[in-house]
Design a protein around this motif. Structure first.
Motif, PDB file in Angstrom:
ATOM      1  N   LEU A 210       0.813  -1.225   0.000  1.00  0.00           N
ATOM      2  CA  LEU A 210       0.000   0.000   0.000  1.00  0.00           C
ATOM      3  C   LEU A 210       0.845   1.272   0.000  1.00  0.00           C
ATOM      4  N   ARG A 299      -5.773  -8.771  -5.395  1.00  0.00           N
ATOM      5  CA  ARG A 299      -5.575  -7.317  -5.278  1.00  0.00           C
ATOM      6  C   ARG A 299      -4.386  -6.823  -6.110  1.00  0.00           C
ATOM      7  N   PRO A 377      -1.278  -5.524   0.682  1.00  0.00           N
ATOM      8  CA  PRO A 377      -2.451  -5.131  -0.125  1.00  0.00           C
ATOM      9  C   PRO A 377      -3.735  -5.830   0.270  1.00  0.00           C
ATOM     10  N   ARG A 378      -3.628  -6.967   0.948  1.00  0.00           N
ATOM     11  CA  ARG A 378      -4.834  -7.666   1.387  1.00  0.00           C
ATOM     12  C   ARG A 378      -4.700  -7.950   2.882  1.00  0.00           C
TER      13      ARG A 378
ATOM     14  N   GLN B  97      -3.998   3.370   5.522  1.00  0.00           N
ATOM     15  CA  GLN B  97      -3.613   4.474   4.630  1.00  0.00           C
ATOM     16  C   GLN B  97      -2.827   5.535   5.397  1.00  0.00           C
ATOM     17  N   THR B 138      -8.654  -2.055   3.947  1.00  0.00           N
ATOM     18  CA  THR B 138      -8.049  -3.008   3.018  1.00  0.00           C
ATOM     19  C   THR B 138      -9.044  -4.121   2.716  1.00  0.00           C
TER      20      THR B 138
END
Lengths: 393, 164
Positions: A210, A299, A377-378, B97, B138
């Motif tokens: 991310l 993802r 990401p997951r 984030q 997520t």
């Protein structure tokens, strides 16, 4: 493009032939007259550390103190011990010669000294420290994998609970790193392959997590290309200086990449496997990477597909239908680890690495509490981590 | 004026988040498990900006207490600006984030932030509608009870002074 990102690399790189001979000059420029040399018993025994000492002394720089008892998985206790020794020996700089454990230990020592603390545990956190006193710090990596010479994190084991703790601060980055291919010439084939794969994991996770950003991806993709082109030759023919040099640079670039975008589930689970089952970090990375990539695929289809040309070349990648390139990247990674297994017997399963299935629950519990998981990401819960472990068994 | 409004909003949402955690302890098994695994006395401090609202919570005697102050929280998070806090607490940015954007610093162990992150993700899963959570989480957590039940209990809790 990210809404916001940060990027930092303050490490001066001394790369290539005769880099080692410039170490003394670098220390002098950093204001050091009495550096402390940190390494481990193996490097002391096989003469790698002496090579560094000789290069320093030839240019008039004699270490004031040497510590070579850093274990494979260093601990908070070792960090605190070395910091006390540094103070009592009147040292004025740190030189770390070794792989990830030695360098991360030295980073921990630097944090303790610069923050004028006695216990590293008291200053743990994320981006929570002010600069503190400047302790000149140079590292000489002897493996091509950790990239620790350029990262803003130190991973150190807490012996009390077996957890590998991460200390994140921009102030753990060394002032300089000596990337000399001669330092890795003596690395055995299996260690060359696994540490090379560790660098591969750094680059792939850095490019797909991310926190990935255009700067970190530029470093990461080039690292992937260099690794794919050179890791097999470096493993097969350890005396090939060209391949060793390319791997050393790739490892450093992957380090810069992941230091600025973090890693992901491979590292979260790998740290836990190291803490609970004592699986060497690079071995855990090699085994886990394809399985975690498969877990993340839903993802990461596009981001994995974007890495494929760097792995197998542009022409070969373009010959694969666009919608299948994500899966092809995973297959390329799995094929590379299989080829390395054929060359040097690199373990490909957790069973081969001596892990017991009854430890999976504990590994999963540690893994979900590892900071690396936050930018995967997951999201993964304990049950999903156990699924990944079972797939890798 | 804008900053004052942001601080006011953040202050209100912080109280709602605490209240939701208290209620979800009774309603959601994952929240219950997370708290039951915490050591007695585990504490978090959250600073949301300069001169901005703060949250101090402590897990003690099977309850999550909202305190006025804590001298030495086990885990202290500091969001780097009020603007960031406002975005976080109004469903414009998730904790992952925020981490990815270097939006906060932390004193303590990262493992404790991970525990808090899982709790906050669950709270957000209940308090925010799906069109928001799909942008900030997520993965959207499966809900074990209807969010309206959580809102209802939180409202009753505030009316009866349960969180004071």
């Amino acid at each position: 493009m990210n809404k916001y990102f940060e990027f930092q690399n303050v490490v001066k790189l001394l790369c290539g032939e005769s880099a080692l001979e410039r170490l003394a000059n670098e220390l002098e420029h950093l204001g050091s007259k009495a550096p402390m040399l940190l390494s481990d018993a193996v490097l002391a025994k096989i003469g790698t550390m002496q090579q560094v000492v000789d290069a320093m002394e030839a240019e008039g720089c004699k270490p004031a103190c040497t510590y070579t008892d850093i274990p494979v998985d260093s601990s908070l206790k070792v960090v605190n011990e070395i910091a006390a020794l540094y103070r009592s020996s009147g040292c004025d700089a740190l030189v770390a010669v070794g792989g990830g454990s030695v360098i991360d230990t030295a980073k921990g020592v630097r944090l303790v000294l610069s923050q004028n603390a006695d216990d590293i545990l008291a200053i743990g956190g994320v981006e929570n420290l002010v600069r503190g006193t400047h302790i000149p710090f140079v590292v000489v990596p002897t493996t091509s994998g950790t990239g620790s010479e350029c990262t803003g994190v130190a991973v150190i084991r807490n012996d009390e609970n077996g957890v590998k703790m991460e200390f994140l601060s921009p102030f753990v980055q060394p002032d300089a790193a000596v990337i000399d291919p001669r330092m890795t010439l003596g690395l055995p084939p299996k260690a060359t392959a696994s540490t090379g794969f560790d660098a591969m994991v750094h680059a792939i996770e850095a490019c797909t997590c991310l926190q990935a950003n255009p700067m970190s991806t530029a470093y990461g993709t080039t690292a992937i290309k260099l690794i794919c082109e050179n890791v097999e030759e470096a493993t097969r023919n350890g005396s090939n200086k060209k391949a060793r040099y390319a791997m050393a640079v790739a490892s450093t670039m992957a380090g810069v990449s992941f230091s600025n975008s973090m890693v992901g589930a491979v590292h979260a689970i790998g740290h836990a496997l190291g803490g609970v089952c004592h699986v060497p970090h690079a071995v855990a990375m090699t085994i886990l990477l394809p399985h975690v990539m498969r877990f993340n695929l839903e993802r990461c289809k596009d981001s994995y597909a974007a890495l494929l040309p760097w792995m197998i070349g542009m022409d070969a990648a373009m010959a694969i239908p666009a919608e299948k390139r994500g899966e092809a990247a995973i297959e390329a990674v799995a094929a590379l680890s299989s080829r390395l297994n054929a060359i040097c017997g690199l373990p490909l399963t957790l069973r081969e690495a001596g892990v017991k299935q009854e430890d999976f629950a504990k590994v999963a519990e540690f893994a979900v509490n590892d900071g690396a998981l936050i930018v995967n990401p997951r999201a993964a819960d304990e049950a999903q981590v156990i699924e990944i472990l079972n797939a890798a068994y | 004026m804008k900053l004052a409004l942001q601080k006011l909003t953040v202050g209100i949402v912080l109280r709602v988040v605490h209240a939701a955690l208290v209620e979800l302890y009774a309603l959601d098994s994952r929240v219950r498990d997370e708290f039951n695994r915490m050591p007695e006395g585990m504490s978090y401090a959250l600073q949301t900006g300069f001169n901005a609202p703060q949250l101090f919570v402590q897990w003690k005697d099977g309850k999550l207490h909202n305190l006025k102050h804590l001298d030495k929280p086990v885990c202290a998070l500091r969001l780097k600006s009020t603007g960031i806090s406002f975005r976080m607490f109004t469903g414009q940015m998730g904790l992952a984030q925020a981490y990815a954007q270097h939006a906060f610093s932390m004193q303590g162990e990262i493992a404790d932030v991970m525990k808090l992150a899982r709790l906050v993700n669950l709270v957000e899963g209940y308090l925010f509608p799906k069109f928001i959570t799909k942008h900030i989480l997520t993965d959207i957590p499966a809900l074990q009870v209807n969010p309206l039940r959580v809102y209802g209990r939180v409202l009753c809790g505030f009316l009866t002074g349960r969180y004071n």
